[in-house]
Design an enzyme around this catalytic site. Structure first.
Site, PDB file in Angstrom:
ATOM      1  N   TYR A 144      -0.378  18.807  16.005  1.00 23.88           N
ATOM      2  CA  TYR A 144      -0.589  19.468  17.296  1.00 23.88           C
ATOM      3  C   TYR A 144       0.448  20.557  17.557  1.00 23.88           C
ATOM      4  CZ  TYR A 144      -4.306  16.324  18.745  1.00 23.88           C
ATOM      5  OH  TYR A 144      -5.499  15.657  18.841  1.00 23.88           O
TER       6      TYR A 144
ATOM      7  N   GLU B 123      -0.569 -11.142   3.437  1.00 23.70           N
ATOM      8  CA  GLU B 123      -1.434 -10.018   3.790  1.00 23.70           C
ATOM      9  C   GLU B 123      -1.800  -9.984   5.265  1.00 23.70           C
ATOM     10  OE1 GLU B 123      -5.954  -8.399   2.738  1.00 23.70           O
ATOM     11  OE2 GLU B 123      -4.999  -9.864   1.434  1.00 23.70           O
TER      12      GLU B 123
ATOM     13  N   ASP C  81      -5.250 -12.374   0.169  1.00 19.71           N
ATOM     14  CA  ASP C  81      -6.600 -12.875  -0.035  1.00 19.71           C
ATOM     15  C   ASP C  81      -6.945 -12.817  -1.518  1.00 19.71           C
ATOM     16  OD1 ASP C  81      -7.050 -13.355   2.648  1.00 19.71           O
ATOM     17  OD2 ASP C  81      -8.097 -11.462   3.008  1.00 19.71           O
TER      18      ASP C  81
END
Length: 353
Positions: free
Chosen positions: A96, A186, A238
């Site tokens: 920006y 995780e 996982d």
């Protein structure tokens, strides 16, 4: 010189190169190390991706490159001002702010790329140049005290969510610790389970909640505690190709960040699970592999980071059984099972290898 002074000098040197070319009557140009795939190499000795020795040249004699050079110099000047004033800006703020420049960016992806160009050209991370990502760092719980400026923070007394890793982690000092290892998980669901079951006390561990793909500050933190505090690092994710990848980015870095992997990768970190063998041995609840999972697992088999026997065996076994499992699947045996049974067994097996 301290980090701030080094950063300022390197940022100034970029402008000096241009001024020197102009003074000598040469067409101004900047050499930028190539980040193309052909220049990204897996270093077997370092155990992570590195950049090769190819360079590209951006020249003001090329009309198509003039704007890129201008954007790079404007960004370098902006970063120099940030570092000099001991301030930081997010990558979104950089985008920006460029709206007020004569060479603004078309979108944030373009400004992010210029930030990476500065990293690779100057040999410093964007965080050292005052540019911060939007994402949060990981949560850390355990007997670790750090100092940020004149403030000391005890990761055991920072609430149930622990200490949140600062984006400027290299400015953080490790004051004291009473732990023997790091266990990174995780999901925040597993992080809170380990905190509730006092895994930090049972295993004399720092518990790190990765929040999915680990942010750069998280990877830098893990590398620092491994090297500076001599703490072994264990990762529990996982049991699917995405969990494998999250672990491997911590261990061996990513191809995209080959230019800074030497500051982010922790090659000695160990993957605890969830493995395909765990799915079988612990009779875990599973989901069938989707087509995208199968494709990804086959891609991992071609990735040089997974060349070791352990990874090849587990990936092939997962393809054979056609199943995947989440960390929380151990809850089948009760909420305490992962801390009372699974982690002790896995840690003993890995630490005795």
């Amino acid at each position: 010189m301290n980090r701030r002074e080094i950063a300022i000098n390197k940022l100034k040197s970029l402008g000096d190169v241009i001024l020197d070319d102009v003074t000598q009557g040469r067409i101004p140009r900047i050499k930028v190390p190539s980040r193309g795939t052909s220049n990204i190499i897996y270093d077997e000795d370092k155990r992570h991706y590195v950049l090769g020795d190819r360079y590209g040249t951006r020249s003001m004699g090329n009309v198509k490159q003039i704007k890129k050079i201008g954007q790079m110099l404007y960004t370098a000047n902006f970063c120099k001002d940030l570092v000099a004033r001991e301030k930081t800006a997010t990558l979104r703020e950089l985008y920006y702010i460029s709206e007020g420049w004569e060479v603004d960016f078309a979108d944030q992806q373009e400004s992010n790329i210029v930030g990476e160009d500065l990293e690779v050209t100057l040999g410093m991370t964007r965080e050292e140049l005052g540019l911060m990502p939007e994402e949060d760092g990981a949560s850390v719980y355990g007997a670790l005290t750090v100092r940020e400026g004149d403030i000391e923070i005890d990761a055991l007394r920072s609430g149930k969510s622990g200490y949140n890793i600062s984006p400027t982690i290299d400015e953080v000092e490790f004051v004291d610790h009473d732990v023997e290892r790091v266990i990174a998980v995780e999901t925040m669901g597993m992080f809170h389970r380990l905190v509730q079951e006092k895994a930090y006390k049972k295993f004399d561990a720092l518990i790190v909640g990765l929040k999915g793909q680990a942010a750069r500050a998280t990877r830098r933190f893990i590398k620092r505690v491994n090297e500076e505090l001599n703490l072994p690092v264990y990762i529990c994710n996982d049991g699917d190709p995405w969990g494998f990848h999250i672990a491997m980015v911590i261990i061996s870095g990513s191809a995209k960040l080959a230019h800074v992997n030497h500051q982010l990768a922790t090659p000695d970190a160990k993957f605890l699970g969830v493995t395909a063998s765990d799915i079988i041995n612990y009779d875990l609840p599973t989901d069938p592999l989707k087509d995208v999972d199968v494709v990804r697992l086959k891609e991992l088999l071609q990735d040089p980071r997974y060349r070791g026997d352990f990874w090849k065996t587990e990936i092939k076994k997962m393809l054979t059984i056609g199943k995947k499992a989440e960390q929380q699947s151990f809850s089948k045996y009760g909420l305490e099972y992962v801390v009372d049974t699974y982690l002790p067994e896995k840690l003993e097996a890995v630490e005795n290898q």
